[in-house]
Design an enzyme around this catalytic site. Sequence first.
Site, mmCIF file in Angstrom:
data_model
loop_
_atom_site.group_PDB
_atom_site.id
_atom_site.type_symbol
_atom_site.label_atom_id
_atom_site.label_comp_id
_atom_site.label_asym_id
_atom_site.label_seq_id
_atom_site.Cartn_x
_atom_site.Cartn_y
_atom_site.Cartn_z
ATOM 1 N N SER A 175 0.818 -1.209 0.000
ATOM 2 C CA SER A 175 0.000 0.000 0.000
ATOM 3 C C SER A 175 0.852 1.260 0.000
ATOM 4 O O SER A 175 1.957 1.304 0.546
ATOM 5 C CB SER A 175 -0.924 0.004 1.224
ATOM 6 N N PHE A 205 -9.195 1.556 6.912
ATOM 7 C CA PHE A 205 -8.372 1.775 5.725
ATOM 8 C C PHE A 205 -9.271 1.869 4.504
ATOM 9 O O PHE A 205 -10.048 0.948 4.222
ATOM 10 C CB PHE A 205 -7.371 0.629 5.557
ATOM 11 N N ASN A 248 6.364 3.263 3.399
ATOM 12 C CA ASN A 248 7.103 3.393 4.665
ATOM 13 C C ASN A 248 8.381 2.557 4.651
ATOM 14 O O ASN A 248 9.448 3.014 5.063
ATOM 15 C CB ASN A 248 6.232 2.942 5.841
ATOM 16 N N GLY A 269 1.408 4.210 4.232
ATOM 17 C CA GLY A 269 1.285 3.013 3.404
ATOM 18 C C GLY A 269 2.489 2.130 3.646
ATOM 19 O O GLY A 269 3.626 2.598 3.671
ATOM 20 N N SER A 278 -18.184 6.881 19.707
ATOM 21 C CA SER A 278 -17.520 7.988 19.026
ATOM 22 C C SER A 278 -16.518 8.577 20.007
ATOM 23 O O SER A 278 -16.872 8.925 21.140
ATOM 24 C CB SER A 278 -18.539 9.053 18.599
ATOM 25 N N GLY A 323 6.580 -1.270 12.780
ATOM 26 C CA GLY A 323 6.852 -2.537 12.097
ATOM 27 C C GLY A 323 7.429 -2.339 10.704
ATOM 28 O O GLY A 323 8.310 -3.089 10.272
ATOM 29 N N ASP A 324 6.966 -1.309 10.003
ATOM 30 C CA ASP A 324 7.500 -1.022 8.673
ATOM 31 C C ASP A 324 8.969 -0.618 8.759
ATOM 32 O O ASP A 324 9.788 -1.029 7.917
ATOM 33 C CB ASP A 324 6.700 0.091 8.011
ATOM 34 N N GLN A 347 -1.810 -6.390 7.901
ATOM 35 C CA GLN A 347 -3.188 -5.952 8.112
ATOM 36 C C GLN A 347 -4.209 -6.694 7.254
ATOM 37 O O GLN A 347 -5.395 -6.729 7.598
ATOM 38 C CB GLN A 347 -3.318 -4.443 7.829
#
Length: 325
Positions: A8, A116, A52, A48, A36, A256-257, A172
Site C-alpha cells: 500500500s 483503511f 514506509n 502506506g 464515538s 513494524g514497517d 493488516q
Amino acid sequence: MRIAVAGSIATDHLMTFPGRFADQLVAEQLHTVSLSFLIDTLDIRRGGVAANISFGMGVLGLRPILVGATGADFAEYRSWLQRHNVDTESVHISETRHTARFMCTTDEDHNQIASFYTGAMAEARYIELKPIADRVGNLDLVLIGADDPQAMVRHTQECRTRGYAFAADPSQQLARLEGDDIREIVDGAAYLFTNEYEAALIESKTGWDAEEILTRVGTRVTTLGSKGVRIDRKGEAPITVGCAPEERKTDPTGVGDAFRAGFLAGLSWELELERSAQLGCMLATLVIETVGTQEYELRPAAFLKRFENAYGAEAAADIRAHLGR
C-alpha cells in the site's frame, strides 16, 4: 540487492484519544458497539506499508523499487520519496481513484483502532513484476506487503513462476484473507514477517502449526512488541533480539514497517540475521519517537552511537561502513 517493495501507498490520518479504549467498552454490549471518540489531535502524514518500508531503506542509503497503485494526487508524495532515494518509476497511477487513506486513533495506552480506505490501491492487481525486473536488471527479492488482496496473490504467483525470491508480509490484510489465499501467499516465501498476533492468525486460518510453517518458509521473523523480535529457521535455534531503548514513546504507527526496512537493508549489506534484526529494531526506535511514519531523520553518527549503546561495539563496527552510502 535489487529489492522491490510491493504494498500500500497511502495518506495517514493519525488521531489521539486522551483516554483508554478499554474503559469505554462494556463486555455485555460488545455485539452492539456504537462509540464515538472525541479526538484532541490530528496529524496528516505520508504512509502506506510499501512506501514506509521503502522510505526507511532509502534513508539507510539503499534504492528500493516501490511497487503499488496511487491516485493522481501522488505527485508531491512521489517527489518526497524520490528525494529519499526511492525508485518510484513503477508506481501505477489511477485515472479515477484517490490514493488510499489510513485512519487511525491511538489511546493513552498506545492501543489503536483503525480503518483503511482502499481507493487506488485496488488497481495494484493490474501491476506485473516482469516489466519492473526488465527495467532494473532483474529482482533479487520482492517483499509482498499488505495491499489489494488480489494483487498480493498475483505478485506471489508471478514470483514463483519467474523465480523471484519473495518475502511474505500480509500483516493488516490477514483479517480479510481466507485460509487458501494465506497459504498461497506464505508457501515458499524466503521470509515471513508477522507480529505475534498475526503469527497465531496465520496458523489458525491455514491449519498449519508453527513447525509446518517452518517447513514452507526459509526464515520466519516475528516481532514481539516491546520484547523485540524472534527469528526462526527449521532445525536451528531461535534468534532473539531486544528493542533498542527509546528516548520517548510518541506514536507506534509505522514501527513494524521501519523494522522491515532495517532488516532488509541488513540483508542487502549481507549481514547476519541477528545483525539485520538489530538494525531493524534501531530504525523502529526512531519511528516510535516521532509522530508520522516518515518524519524521522537518520543522522549516521548519532544513529551509530545509539546502535553501539544498544548492541555493542562489534555490532556497530559491522554497520559503520554501510551508513551514509
